[in-house]
Scaffold this motif. Structure first.
Motif, PDB file in Angstrom:
ATOM      1  N   UNK A  89      43.537  42.092  49.894  1.00  0.00           N
ATOM      2  CA  UNK A  89      44.333  40.940  50.344  1.00  0.00           C
ATOM      3  C   UNK A  89      43.580  40.052  51.336  1.00  0.00           C
ATOM      4  N   UNK A  90      42.282  40.084  51.330  1.00  0.00           N
ATOM      5  CA  UNK A  90      41.403  39.279  52.206  1.00  0.00           C
ATOM      6  C   UNK A  90      41.559  39.604  53.690  1.00  0.00           C
ATOM      7  N   UNK A 166      39.042  46.876  45.838  1.00  0.00           N
ATOM      8  CA  UNK A 166      39.630  46.002  44.818  1.00  0.00           C
ATOM      9  C   UNK A 166      39.551  44.528  45.211  1.00  0.00           C
ATOM     10  N   UNK A 167      38.334  44.008  45.396  1.00  0.00           N
ATOM     11  CA  UNK A 167      38.193  42.659  45.963  1.00  0.00           C
ATOM     12  C   UNK A 167      38.692  41.539  45.055  1.00  0.00           C
ATOM     13  N   UNK A 178      33.738  33.688  40.758  1.00  0.00           N
ATOM     14  CA  UNK A 178      32.970  33.254  41.925  1.00  0.00           C
ATOM     15  C   UNK A 178      32.787  34.393  42.917  1.00  0.00           C
ATOM     16  N   UNK A 179      33.803  35.261  43.040  1.00  0.00           N
ATOM     17  CA  UNK A 179      33.684  36.383  43.970  1.00  0.00           C
ATOM     18  C   UNK A 179      32.708  37.428  43.423  1.00  0.00           C
ATOM     19  N   UNK A 180      32.811  37.697  42.119  1.00  0.00           N
ATOM     20  CA  UNK A 180      31.903  38.684  41.524  1.00  0.00           C
ATOM     21  C   UNK A 180      30.451  38.211  41.625  1.00  0.00           C
ATOM     22  N   UNK A 181      30.243  36.895  41.403  1.00  0.00           N
ATOM     23  CA  UNK A 181      28.881  36.362  41.505  1.00  0.00           C
ATOM     24  C   UNK A 181      28.320  36.555  42.904  1.00  0.00           C
ATOM     25  N   UNK A 182      29.174  36.320  43.908  1.00  0.00           N
ATOM     26  CA  UNK A 182      28.756  36.538  45.295  1.00  0.00           C
ATOM     27  C   UNK A 182      28.363  37.999  45.505  1.00  0.00           C
ATOM     28  N   UNK A 195      32.122  50.061  45.610  1.00  0.00           N
ATOM     29  CA  UNK A 195      33.086  49.073  45.143  1.00  0.00           C
ATOM     30  C   UNK A 195      34.189  49.742  44.330  1.00  0.00           C
ATOM     31  N   UNK A 196      35.424  49.616  44.815  1.00  0.00           N
ATOM     32  CA  UNK A 196      36.564  50.035  43.994  1.00  0.00           C
ATOM     33  C   UNK A 196      36.965  48.832  43.174  1.00  0.00           C
ATOM     34  N   UNK A 197      36.887  48.942  41.849  1.00  0.00           N
ATOM     35  CA  UNK A 197      37.227  47.777  41.028  1.00  0.00           C
ATOM     36  C   UNK A 197      37.547  48.193  39.605  1.00  0.00           C
TER      37      UNK A 197
END
Lengths: 245, 389
Positions: A89-90, A166-167, A178-182, A195-197
């Motif tokens: 949740x940022x 879980x970003x 865009x987040x995955x690329x970062x 990374x939990x994803x």
């Protein structure tokens, strides 16, 4: 000093009577990128939150960059200084600007001068490609931008290990990329990442190893190729059949 | 093209709105007319002179606590001023104490220490659920009036005494040269503010944190102390001492005032504690976790992350508690503390019979106080409000 970033041996945790983590053993080498997946309620988030002391384990040993996580406040602080965490949740601070979100911890925890903290914050905001949003408030940004700020905020403490819980799960589909690329760019710098994803594409391209958890146990650990093509356990097979259509 | 429906005139929205509006205005006018007519008839029947001329008449009664010069020859206008000041005194002290205690108990309710949390919780549940008037009676009759008499006073260091007539404290008496000391104190105070601002600037520039408390305290104390030494200590204390059946000298805080302040402060604090608890709990759990994950310690987390966000939810209900406390101070009349209602809407009214004027003035005073408090709190709220988007 050992060469592993994280060493977990015989870790057990209960929420009241509920046995949420069962005898976890996991060693993560420096620079290694590990993806943890599994059905919801499998304990993967709890495991990752144990690594920086947000959740306390009751049994077993957990060592982060050579520091054992114990009940001592000093130990927990030493561990947290080495570990950055990005939440689903940022959890940005809504009353502070993007820049202030990123300078808060460097200024108050590392006691950096304001000017230096700002330079550092701008460096990482540039790395996540949103330096132009520095003076806005989090509420003015899209979800994807907020999550990238959260990554920059964690990086300004210059941690050795980055944890992602879980970003991308709270993001609209068009912002996940865009987040995955970062995160991929971050991986290219050699950062140790857990990374939990459920983003299996990310796991395939970035992870050195994939950990599959179910009902509080680690069921299977394998390199992504092997994990996706020849899973050993029937539970893994079932999970993969549900997630990969 | 559609043909418009034929609608009866009394079913049109506009006609209905106008009718309701007209009926409401007529009703209000009628009500005021009846009240005014009734008041005029009463005044005529009892041969009471109307107007505010009575404010210049001599009051002829004494008031036990006055912050300005007052005696029996003073006017009713002076009584009004005395009443307002006594109300303000109780309200101001009450608000400060209620805020301090309220925040303390509110944060205490969230303590991880079982005993602290339970104590705070019990305080809130007991104090909040008993009638305020009863609590004023408790402090006045059961606690303060039940204390021993002057001869058996509880004393501290032969300077402070507590008995059933009040709390006796030493009073400072200025002598010649005291202005010089005050000047030195003011200079020290200004210097300490500069020191505080400089420490903040240094922290931002270099990141170094130097403790400012010892320095600023020294600046507040030392210059004033040196100046008074140089001037030969131009201040003495009038210490209360037992003479005959009572104490002479010093200043006395009446039991009526103590009971009222304690009751108002604790009662309001119990509400403020709940407001503070709700405000802090209202800040999302993720904020605490994010602050912890970044390595902030508990104090920094509260000060930099939680409280600034909680304040937005705390201030509006806090304002209404301040207003409540000020208005509730009129219960003073029950234990004869000389507040506005007691001396003006009470004694003055019964002596002059100018009910309409006196009640109107009293209402105007409370209304003004409340609106001023609200205006200040709204200004403060706008300052701390979240600039989220």
């Amino acid at each position: 000093m050992s060469t592993s970033a994280v060493e977990i041996t015989g870790l057990n945790k209960w929420f009241k009577a509920f046995h949420v983590l069962k005898d976890i053993n996991l060693t993560v080498a420096r620079g290694e990128r590990v993806v943890i997946c599994g059905p919801s309620g499998s304990g993967k988030s709890t495991l990752i939150r144990c690594i920086n002391g947000l959740e306390r384990h009751q049994e077993g040993r957990l060592t982060v960059e050579g520091v054992e996580l114990s009940e001592e406040i000093g130990q927990i602080e030493a561990v947290r200084a080495n570990v950055g965490l990005v939440f689903q949740q940022f959890n940005l601070f809504p009353h502070l600007t993007v820049l202030e979100n990123c300078t808060l911890a460097p200024m108050w925890v590392k006691r950096l001068p304001k000017r230096e903290a700002e330079t550092l914050a701008m460096k990482y905001l540039e790395r996540v490609h949103i330096p132009e949003q520095a003076l806005k408030y989090p509420g003015q940004l899209s979800g994807g931008q907020q999550q990238r700020v959260a990554i920059a905020r964690a990086l300004t403490m210059e941690p050795r290990i980055m944890l992602f819980d879980e970003p991308t799960s709270a993001l609209d589909p068009e912002m996940i990329k865009e987040v995955l690329e970062t995160m991929v760019e971050l991986a290219e710098t050699g950062m140790t990442m857990l990374v939990v994803t459920h983003e299996m594409g990310f796991a395939r391209t970035v992870a050195n190893r994939v950990v599959f958890m179910d009902e509080g146990e680690i069921v299977e650990i394998a390199p992504p190729e092997e994990f996706f093509t020849k899973p050993k356990s029937p539970r893994t097979k079932e999970f993969l059949s549900q997630i990969l259509r | 093209m559609a043909t418009p429906l034929r609608i009866a005139w009394w079913r049109r929205r506009r006609t209905r709105d106008l009718l309701f509006q007209a009926a409401l205005i007529a009703g209000v006018l009628l009500l005021f007319g009846i009240m005014a007519n009734n008041a005029i008839q009463t005044v005529e029947r009892q041969h009471i002179a109307t107007g505010f001329g009575f404010l210049d008449h001599t009051a002829g009664f004494d008031v036990v606590q006055t912050l300005v010069r007052y005696d029996e020859t003073s006017t009713y206008g002076r009584v009004l001023l005395v009443g307002i000041l006594n109300t303000l005194l109780v309200a101001a002290i009450g608000i400060v104490l209620a805020t301090l205690l309220g925040f303390l108990v509110g944060i205490g309710q969230l303590s991880s220490n079982w005993l602290v949390a339970r104590l705070a919780r019990s305080f809130v549940e007991i104090v909040r659920n008993l009638p305020l008037l009863l609590q004023i009676f408790f402090w006045y009759f059961a606690v303060l009036r039940a204390l021993p008499g002057p001869r058996e006073s509880w004393g501290v260091a032969d300077a402070v005494f507590l008995n059933n007539r009040g709390l006796y404290l030493p009073a400072p008496v200025a002598e010649s040269g005291f202005g010089f000391v005050m000047l030195a104190f003011a200079a020290g105070a200004i210097a300490s503010i500069f020191m505080f601002l400089r420490a903040k600037a240094v922290r931002e520039r270099t990141g170094r944190v130097s403790p400012v408390a010892p320095g600023t305290t020294a600046l507040l104390v030392v210059p004033a102390l040196l100046a008074s030494a140089a001037a030969g200590f131009p201040m003495s204390f009038s210490v209360p001492a037992l003479s005959g059946f009572n104490f002479q000298g010093g200043i006395v805080v009446l039991p009526e005032m103590m009971a009222l302040v304690v009751a108002l402060a604790t009662y309001t604090a119990s509400y403020i504690a709940e407001i503070v608890r709700a405000g802090i709990e209202g800040v999302a759990r993720g904020q605490t976790e994010a602050a912890q994950a970044l390595g902030l310690n508990r104090g920094q987390m509260l000060r930099l992350v939680i409280v600034p966000q909680a304040m937005r939810q705390i201030i509006p209900p806090l304002t209404s508690q301040y207003l409540n406390l000020t208005k509730n101070s009129s219960l003073a009349v029950a234990i004869a503390y000389p507040d506005l209602v007691s001396v003006f809407a009470g004694t003055t009214l019964s002596q002059t019979g100018q009910a309409i004027e006196i009640i109107a003035i009293t209402m105007a005073v409370y209304l003004t106080l409340s609106l001023l408090t609200s205006a200040f709190m709204n200004w403060y709220n706008a300052r701390v409000a979240l600039t989220e988007r």
